[in-house]
Design a protein around this motif. Structure first.
Motif, PDB file in Angstrom:
ATOM      1  N   TYR A  42      88.839  61.870  32.099  1.00 48.87           N
ATOM      2  CA  TYR A  42      87.834  62.874  32.452  1.00 48.87           C
ATOM      3  C   TYR A  42      88.494  63.957  33.300  1.00 48.87           C
ATOM      4  O   TYR A  42      88.875  63.726  34.450  1.00 48.87           O
ATOM      5  N   LEU A  43      88.640  65.147  32.715  1.00 46.65           N
ATOM      6  CA  LEU A  43      89.390  66.213  33.365  1.00 46.65           C
ATOM      7  C   LEU A  43      88.593  66.929  34.445  1.00 46.65           C
ATOM      8  O   LEU A  43      89.180  67.541  35.345  1.00 46.65           O
ATOM      9  N   ASP A  44      87.257  66.880  34.380  1.00 50.00           N
ATOM     10  CA  ASP A  44      86.437  67.579  35.372  1.00 50.00           C
ATOM     11  C   ASP A  44      86.743  67.100  36.786  1.00 50.00           C
ATOM     12  O   ASP A  44      86.877  67.908  37.710  1.00 50.00           O
ATOM     13  N   SER A  45      86.849  65.784  36.958  1.00 50.39           N
ATOM     14  CA  SER A  45      87.101  65.238  38.296  1.00 50.39           C
ATOM     15  C   SER A  45      88.491  65.615  38.783  1.00 50.39           C
ATOM     16  O   SER A  45      88.692  65.899  39.971  1.00 50.39           O
ATOM     17  N   TYR A  46      89.465  65.630  37.874  1.00 46.38           N
ATOM     18  CA  TYR A  46      90.818  66.030  38.269  1.00 46.38           C
ATOM     19  C   TYR A  46      90.863  67.508  38.659  1.00 46.38           C
ATOM     20  O   TYR A  46      91.608  67.885  39.572  1.00 46.38           O
ATOM     21  N   TYR A  47      90.073  68.347  37.981  1.00 46.57           N
ATOM     22  CA  TYR A  47      90.050  69.763  38.329  1.00 46.57           C
ATOM     23  C   TYR A  47      89.472  69.973  39.727  1.00 46.57           C
ATOM     24  O   TYR A  47      89.946  70.823  40.488  1.00 46.57           O
ATOM     25  N   ARG A  48      88.466  69.159  40.088  1.00 47.33           N
ATOM     26  CA  ARG A  48      87.909  69.254  41.439  1.00 47.33           C
ATOM     27  C   ARG A  48      88.968  68.887  42.477  1.00 47.33           C
ATOM     28  O   ARG A  48      89.044  69.495  43.544  1.00 47.33           O
ATOM     29  N   GLU A  49      89.789  67.886  42.144  1.00 44.53           N
ATOM     30  CA  GLU A  49      90.877  67.520  43.059  1.00 44.53           C
ATOM     31  C   GLU A  49      91.880  68.667  43.186  1.00 44.53           C
ATOM     32  O   GLU A  49      92.404  68.935  44.275  1.00 44.53           O
ATOM     33  N   TYR A  88      89.405  76.736  35.044  1.00 47.52           N
ATOM     34  CA  TYR A  88      89.330  75.416  34.418  1.00 47.52           C
ATOM     35  C   TYR A  88      90.054  75.369  33.073  1.00 47.52           C
ATOM     36  O   TYR A  88      90.783  74.406  32.782  1.00 47.52           O
ATOM     37  N   GLN A  89      89.875  76.404  32.246  1.00 46.20           N
ATOM     38  CA  GLN A  89      90.512  76.397  30.933  1.00 46.20           C
ATOM     39  C   GLN A  89      92.029  76.423  31.061  1.00 46.20           C
ATOM     40  O   GLN A  89      92.744  75.760  30.288  1.00 46.20           O
ATOM     41  N   GLU A  90      92.543  77.172  32.012  1.00 44.93           N
ATOM     42  CA  GLU A  90      93.989  77.203  32.250  1.00 44.93           C
ATOM     43  C   GLU A  90      94.481  75.840  32.735  1.00 44.93           C
ATOM     44  O   GLU A  90      95.574  75.384  32.348  1.00 44.93           O
ATOM     45  N   PHE A  91      93.680  75.187  33.560  1.00 43.86           N
ATOM     46  CA  PHE A  91      94.024  73.852  34.044  1.00 43.86           C
ATOM     47  C   PHE A  91      94.125  72.870  32.878  1.00 43.86           C
ATOM     48  O   PHE A  91      95.094  72.099  32.776  1.00 43.86           O
ATOM     49  N   VAL A  92      93.131  72.894  31.993  1.00 38.76           N
ATOM     50  CA  VAL A  92      93.136  72.006  30.824  1.00 38.76           C
ATOM     51  C   VAL A  92      94.367  72.264  29.965  1.00 38.76           C
ATOM     52  O   VAL A  92      95.044  71.330  29.501  1.00 38.76           O
ATOM     53  N   GLY A  93      94.684  73.551  29.751  1.00 40.95           N
ATOM     54  CA  GLY A  93      95.853  73.894  28.950  1.00 40.95           C
ATOM     55  C   GLY A  93      97.150  73.385  29.578  1.00 40.95           C
ATOM     56  O   GLY A  93      98.045  72.897  28.873  1.00 40.95           O
ATOM     57  N   SER A  94      97.264  73.475  30.887  1.00 44.97           N
ATOM     58  CA  SER A  94      98.469  73.007  31.586  1.00 44.97           C
ATOM     59  C   SER A  94      98.614  71.493  31.470  1.00 44.97           C
ATOM     60  O   SER A  94      99.719  70.975  31.225  1.00 44.97           O
ATOM     61  N   GLY A 121      93.034  71.143  46.604  1.00 44.39           N
ATOM     62  CA  GLY A 121      94.380  71.278  47.141  1.00 44.39           C
ATOM     63  C   GLY A 121      95.425  70.333  46.603  1.00 44.39           C
ATOM     64  O   GLY A 121      96.605  70.430  46.966  1.00 44.39           O
ATOM     65  N   ARG A 122      95.046  69.437  45.711  1.00 44.56           N
ATOM     66  CA  ARG A 122      96.039  68.521  45.156  1.00 44.56           C
ATOM     67  C   ARG A 122      96.934  69.272  44.174  1.00 44.56           C
ATOM     68  O   ARG A 122      96.470  70.133  43.419  1.00 44.56           O
TER      69      ARG A 122
END
Length: 296
Positions: free
Chosen positions: A54-61, A3-9, A65-66
């Motif tokens: 809201y980044l949590d929902s995007y991380y779930r996507e 998740y932290q890497e996703f937020v950073g990207s 596989g998105r």
């Protein structure tokens, strides 16, 4: 990618793509039932209003596989299209008499939201709390809601009674109730593709015209009595989520403890954590003509 890497990207992509002077800030926000979600505030230079992503929902996507690029492009489009100030008077919320026609109420769980309730005006109702928000129906992004906080009442010089009277007057007009059979609701949600099977137990769904925060319909004047007349007997009320409740005739329930177990199981496996209303089952009885919690 964690998740932290996703937020950073995502934030790195936005810094490179948005105009210079844009401020990005990651803010932990408390949602319903004490759930903390990360909101990414994107404030363009010279703007007073910033979209919150809201980044949590995007991380779930992303985990589903998105592609990361597809997510970043959608967030960027949202930031570029959200020129809210050009279409909306941001000073509107400073004037209580302009806000008053937009005030509505909804229900949340009291115990699970104790910290949030310290910051917002509310009224207790059984094991729930009545809270207030402004429903904005004509904005550049469609319908929008603003949770009303204690700081707003201080700014306006108003109290919770003023809010309740406004919400009582407005909510039923802005969000009319809908009482439909479970069979009709299933048919509607499937857009006519699924013919419901009658289970032998007449069940009804109580919600509002938008199917959003519709559990609050049970607060509308006379609605519980209207449901009693529709079912023609005492009934159990199941809090299926903050968006709707389910009514079941008392004569169709052999053991109410089974209903309680069912509600608890549904809340843990079928309902999103931010949308859980209560584990309690309620009874509207012919004798008392009021809603009561079932205790064991």
């Amino acid at each position: 990618m964690n998740y932290q890497e996703f937020v950073g990207s995502v934030t790195g992509f936005l810094r490179e793509s948005l105009p210079g002077g844009t401020r990005l800030q990651l803010i932990p926000l408390e949602k319903n039932n004490g759930i903390i979600m990360d909101g990414l505030s994107v404030r363009k230079e010279g703007k007073r209003v910033a979209p919150m992503i809201y980044l949590d929902s995007y991380y779930r996507e992303y985990l589903d596989g998105r592609s990361l690029r597809g997510i970043c492009d959608q967030i960027l489009e949202c930031c570029e299209d959200s020129d809210f100030e050009e279409h909306f008077d941001v000073d509107f919320f400073r004037e209580p008499e302009r806000v008053r026609p937009t005030v509505a109420y909804r229900l949340i769980n009291y115990e699970k939201n104790r910290e949030l309730l310290q910051e917002i005006p509310h009224l207790p109702f059984l094991d729930l709390a009545v809270i207030f928000y402004s429903l904005l129906t004509d904005t550049p992004v469609g319908h929008a809601t603003v949770l009303i906080r204690n700081s707003h009442l201080e700014l306006w010089g108003k109290n919770t009674s003023w809010l309740y009277e406004a919400a009582k007057e407005n909510t039923e007009k802005l969000l009319p109730k809908r009482l439909v059979s479970m069979e009709d609701m299933i048919y509607e949600l499937s857009e006519g593709k699924q013919e419901p099977e009658y289970a032998g137990v007449p069940m009804y769904v109580l919600t509002n015209s938008r199917k959003s925060f519709g559990a609050a319909c049970l607060l509308y004047d006379g609605v519980l009595g209207e449901c009693f007349r529709r079912l023609e007997e005492s009934y159990y009320l199941i809090p299926s989520s903050v968006h709707e409740v389910i009514l079941i005739p008392a004569s169709a329930v052999g053991d109410s403890r089974e209903l309680c177990a069912l509600v608890q199981e549904m809340n843990r496996t079928q309902v999103r954590s931010t949308e859980v209303l209560s584990d309690t089952v309620y009874l509207y009885s012919e004798e008392t003509r009021r809603l009561e919690m079932i205790d064991f």
